[in-house]
Design an enzyme around this catalytic site. Structure first.
Site, PDB file in Angstrom:
ATOM      1  N   HIS A  17       0.818  -1.222   0.000  1.00 35.79           N
ATOM      2  CA  HIS A  17       0.000   0.000   0.000  1.00 35.79           C
ATOM      3  C   HIS A  17       0.852   1.272   0.000  1.00 35.79           C
ATOM      4  CE1 HIS A  17       0.455   0.133   4.503  1.00 35.79           C
ATOM      5  NE2 HIS A  17       0.359   1.424   4.277  1.00 35.79           N
ATOM      6  N   ASP A  63      -0.624  -7.459   1.671  1.00 37.58           N
ATOM      7  CA  ASP A  63       0.002  -6.133   1.671  1.00 37.58           C
ATOM      8  C   ASP A  63       1.527  -6.277   1.776  1.00 37.58           C
ATOM      9  OD1 ASP A  63       0.345  -3.420   1.723  1.00 37.58           O
ATOM     10  OD2 ASP A  63      -0.421  -3.127   3.762  1.00 37.58           O
ATOM     11  N   GLY A  89       3.278   6.635   8.300  1.00 31.40           N
ATOM     12  CA  GLY A  89       4.693   6.832   7.989  1.00 31.40           C
ATOM     13  C   GLY A  89       5.552   5.669   8.427  1.00 31.40           C
ATOM     14  N   SER A 114       4.402   2.638   7.934  1.00 35.51           N
ATOM     15  CA  SER A 114       3.945   1.584   7.038  1.00 35.51           C
ATOM     16  C   SER A 114       5.084   0.908   6.307  1.00 35.51           C
ATOM     17  CB  SER A 114       2.984   2.160   5.992  1.00 35.51           C
ATOM     18  OG  SER A 114       1.729   2.386   6.566  1.00 35.51           O
ATOM     19  N   GLY A 115       4.968  -0.429   6.170  1.00 30.78           N
ATOM     20  CA  GLY A 115       5.972  -1.188   5.447  1.00 30.78           C
ATOM     21  C   GLY A 115       7.186  -1.556   6.271  1.00 30.78           C
TER      22      GLY A 115
END
Length: 273
Positions: free
Chosen positions: A75, A112, A206, A208-209
């Site tokens: 995402h 994801d 921020g 994320s991942g």
């Protein structure tokens, strides 16, 4: 395009470090990443900041899994919401991304996961190292200890972190997270919930991942147990962070990365304790 950078000083590549090791002793820190504790330089040597172009706008987190490959959340590669301007340190190493592989069945919050290949091999050293990957299908409950979430995302008052933030979190059983007053059926077996029932400590925008890094119970090495994926609000009660369950994607990772040249020995050897 997207660039990545990380905190770390490179040493000569002839002494490759083991995955999941840190030159810094990481002690449990029950502070907030939403309002957090500054990480010591080198404590999380696989942590990456994904950034857009020359402006160095931090978009998402990622993790180093080999000298050619990073892993992040799918995402992260849609519409960008800038978190903050990022200032590199003297030891920062920057690479361009020359391949992006998003999971074929990614949609909304499912599958994801994304892989990124760098344009030049990463030289590992004291503060730049890969994280270990779990085995395909490896159980999450009762396997890991000392889990931490790290990132440069938004903190308690909505401001963004300029120093990498870390916080200790607990893995929450999937059955608990699937309760109606929690997330219900939104959480599936490809996800891991981590945080605290009462809230207060969580990943935020921020982050994320970025990695959910946990130590294996039989070793002191850190493994990439999850990727920061989604959550309702940040650090709210019965709304823990939800992470992509990395152990369900190991076969996919190996299949995708093996199509490219470059040494991916870290991917195949990291599961050995």
């Amino acid at each position: 395009g997207i660039r990545w950078a990380l905190d770390g000083q490179t040493l000569k590549a002839n002494s490759l470090p083991e995955c999941g090791t840190s030159a810094v002793v990481v002690r449990a820190s029950y502070s907030r990443i939403v309002g957090g504790k500054d990480a010591i330089t080198g404590a999380w040597p696989w942590q990456v900041s994904l950034q857009l172009g020359r402006s160095h706008q931090h978009v998402c987190g990622a993790s180093i899994i080999s000298d050619w490959w990073l892993i992040s959340a799918a995402h992260c590669f849609g519409t960008y919401k800038y978190v903050h301007q990022w200032k590199p340190d003297s030891w920062t190493v920057v690479r361009d991304i020359d391949a992006l592989i998003i999971h074929e069945n990614y949609s909304n919050i499912n599958n994801d996961v994304a892989l990124l290949r760098v344009d030049k091999a990463i030289e590992f050293g004291e503060n730049i190292r890969p994280v270990c990957l779990p085995s395909q299908g490896e159980a999450v409950e009762n396997t890991w200890k000392g889990c931490h979430v790290t990132g440069w995302g938004r903190m308690e008052k909505g401001t963004s972190a300029h120093i990498l933030q870390e916080a200790a979190v607990n893995i929450i059983p999937t059955a608990t997270c699937q309760q109606p007053d929690w997330y219900g059926r939104l959480v599936n077996e490809n996800m891991v919930c981590a945080g605290f029932a009462g809230g207060g400590i969580d990943a935020c925008q921020g982050d994320s991942g970025g990695p959910l890094s946990c130590r294996h119970k039989h070793t002191e090495r850190f493994y990439l147990v999850g990727l920061v994926s989604w959550g309702q609000g940040c650090a709210e009660r019965f709304r823990p962070g939800v992470y992509t369950r990395t152990s369900n994607y190991i076969n996919w990772i190996n299949k995708k990365t093996s199509r490219f040249s470059g040494d991916v020995s870290y991917l195949t050897n990291s599961g050995k304790y």
